[in-house]
Design a protein around this motif. Sequence first.
Motif, short mmCIF file in Angstrom:
data_model
loop_
_atom_site.label_atom_id
_atom_site.label_comp_id
_atom_site.label_asym_id
_atom_site.label_seq_id
_atom_site.Cartn_x
_atom_site.Cartn_y
_atom_site.Cartn_z
N LYS A 1 -7.31 -3.45 -27.74
CA LYS A 1 -7.98 -2.16 -27.91
C LYS A 1 -7.89 -1.36 -26.61
O LYS A 1 -8.14 -1.89 -25.54
N LEU A 2 -7.53 -0.08 -26.73
CA LEU A 2 -7.42 0.78 -25.56
C LEU A 2 -8.68 1.59 -25.35
O LEU A 2 -9.28 2.08 -26.31
N THR A 3 -9.05 1.76 -24.09
CA THR A 3 -10.17 2.59 -23.69
C THR A 3 -9.70 3.50 -22.57
O THR A 3 -9.06 3.04 -21.62
N LEU A 4 -9.98 4.79 -22.69
CA LEU A 4 -9.57 5.75 -21.65
C LEU A 4 -10.22 5.43 -20.32
O LEU A 4 -11.39 5.03 -20.27
N VAL A 5 -9.48 5.63 -19.24
CA VAL A 5 -10.04 5.54 -17.90
C VAL A 5 -10.51 6.95 -17.59
O VAL A 5 -9.70 7.86 -17.39
N GLN A 6 -11.83 7.15 -17.61
CA GLN A 6 -12.40 8.49 -17.49
C GLN A 6 -13.14 8.68 -16.18
O GLN A 6 -14.22 8.13 -16.00
N PRO A 7 -12.59 9.49 -15.29
CA PRO A 7 -13.29 9.77 -14.03
C PRO A 7 -14.43 10.78 -14.28
O PRO A 7 -14.40 11.53 -15.26
N THR A 8 -15.40 10.76 -13.39
CA THR A 8 -16.48 11.74 -13.48
C THR A 8 -16.24 12.91 -12.54
O THR A 8 -17.05 13.83 -12.47
N ALA A 9 -15.13 12.88 -11.83
CA ALA A 9 -14.78 13.94 -10.87
C ALA A 9 -14.33 15.21 -11.63
O ALA A 9 -13.86 15.12 -12.75
N PRO A 10 -14.43 16.36 -11.00
CA PRO A 10 -13.97 17.60 -11.63
C PRO A 10 -12.45 17.59 -11.83
O PRO A 10 -11.71 16.90 -11.12
N GLU A 11 -11.97 18.35 -12.82
CA GLU A 11 -10.54 18.38 -13.10
C GLU A 11 -9.76 18.80 -11.87
O GLU A 11 -10.22 19.62 -11.07
N GLY A 12 -8.62 18.17 -11.68
CA GLY A 12 -7.77 18.44 -10.54
C GLY A 12 -8.05 17.56 -9.34
O GLY A 12 -7.25 17.48 -8.42
N SER A 13 -9.21 16.87 -9.33
CA SER A 13 -9.55 16.00 -8.20
C SER A 13 -8.55 14.87 -8.09
O SER A 13 -8.17 14.27 -9.09
N GLU A 14 -8.12 14.59 -6.86
CA GLU A 14 -7.21 13.47 -6.66
C GLU A 14 -8.00 12.18 -6.68
O GLU A 14 -9.06 12.06 -6.07
N ILE A 15 -7.49 11.20 -7.38
CA ILE A 15 -8.11 9.88 -7.45
C ILE A 15 -7.37 8.98 -6.47
O ILE A 15 -6.17 8.82 -6.57
N CYS A 16 -8.11 8.46 -5.49
CA CYS A 16 -7.46 7.66 -4.45
C CYS A 16 -8.21 6.38 -4.22
O CYS A 16 -9.23 6.13 -4.72
N LEU B 1 4.76 11.14 -12.31
CA LEU B 1 5.68 10.35 -13.11
C LEU B 1 6.80 11.27 -13.57
O LEU B 1 6.55 12.41 -13.96
N ALA B 2 8.02 10.80 -13.50
CA ALA B 2 9.15 11.65 -13.92
C ALA B 2 8.98 12.05 -15.38
O ALA B 2 8.65 11.22 -16.22
N PRO B 3 9.16 13.34 -15.69
CA PRO B 3 9.02 13.80 -17.08
C PRO B 3 10.04 13.11 -17.99
O PRO B 3 11.13 12.74 -17.56
N CYS B 4 9.65 12.91 -19.25
CA CYS B 4 10.57 12.33 -20.22
C CYS B 4 10.31 12.96 -21.59
O CYS B 4 9.24 13.51 -21.83
N VAL B 5 11.30 12.89 -22.45
CA VAL B 5 11.18 13.46 -23.79
C VAL B 5 10.82 12.35 -24.76
O VAL B 5 11.51 11.34 -24.86
N LEU B 6 9.69 12.52 -25.47
CA LEU B 6 9.23 11.57 -26.48
C LEU B 6 9.10 12.32 -27.80
O LEU B 6 8.36 13.29 -27.89
N ILE C 1 0.84 -1.20 0.00
CA ILE C 1 0.00 0.00 0.00
C ILE C 1 0.88 1.25 0.00
O ILE C 1 0.52 2.27 -0.57
N ASP C 2 2.06 1.15 0.63
CA ASP C 2 2.98 2.29 0.64
C ASP C 2 3.48 2.59 -0.78
O ASP C 2 3.62 3.76 -1.15
N ASP C 3 3.74 1.55 -1.58
CA ASP C 3 4.14 1.76 -2.97
C ASP C 3 3.02 2.42 -3.75
O ASP C 3 3.24 3.35 -4.52
N PHE C 4 1.80 1.93 -3.58
CA PHE C 4 0.66 2.49 -4.30
C PHE C 4 0.41 3.94 -3.89
O PHE C 4 0.05 4.78 -4.71
N ASP C 5 0.62 4.22 -2.62
CA ASP C 5 0.39 5.57 -2.09
C ASP C 5 1.33 6.60 -2.72
O ASP C 5 1.06 7.79 -2.68
N LYS C 6 2.43 6.15 -3.31
CA LYS C 6 3.38 7.06 -3.95
C LYS C 6 2.85 7.59 -5.28
O LYS C 6 3.31 8.61 -5.77
N ILE C 7 1.87 6.91 -5.88
CA ILE C 7 1.34 7.32 -7.18
C ILE C 7 0.28 8.40 -6.99
O ILE C 7 -0.65 8.24 -6.21
#
Length: 158
Positions: free
Chosen positions: A143-158, A120-125, A56-62
Motif C-alpha cells: 500500500k502506498l502513502t504519500l510523503v506529505q511535507p507541512t512546509a509551504p509549496e516550493g520549500s526545498e526539502i533537505c 529528475l530527467a523528464p520522460c514521456v509516460l 552525501i554528494d550523491d544525495f545532495d544531487k537530488i
Amino acid sequence: GYGNLQVGATVCKGECLCPRVDIAKECCALEEIVKASMPAPKEEEKKIEHKQQISIDDFDKIELRAAKVIACEAVPKANKLLKLRVSLGGGEERTVVSGIAKFYTPEEMVGKTVTLVCNLAPCVLRGILSEGMILCAEDSEGKLTLVQPTAPEGSEIC
C-alpha cells in the motif's frame, strides 16, 4: 466387609480402583494444555533489503521540494496512472504522471501538498511529459502513502 458374603450370592463387577492410563490420549491432552498456555508465536519479521549505499554528494544531487497539487485527472486507458498538475510557488507549475491511482482518486489529490523530485530527467509516460516524481512510502502489503511535507509549496526539502 470381609466374611459377609453369603454362599450362592451374585457378585457384580465393581469400578476399577486403578484404571490403566491411555498414554497417547494423555500426551495429546498435555500438548493442548501447553499450547494454550504458550504465547502466540510472533510473526517473523521480514528483513529489510537495502539498496546500495550512496555518498552525501550523491544525495545532495537530488532536489526535493514541497509541491501543491492544483489539478489531477486519471490517465485514459491506464488504471494505475494519475496526471497531476503541481505548483512549486513563484508561478512555476509542472505536470507529473504518477502510478498512485489504485490508492488515491483525482478528487482526493487536489489540494494536497506532496514531495516532488524536481530535478529528475523528464520522460514521456502514455504520451504525457512527466516533469518530476511524487514520493510515496510503501508498506509491507504494497500500500502506498504519500510523503506529505507541512512546509509551504516550493520549500526545498533537505
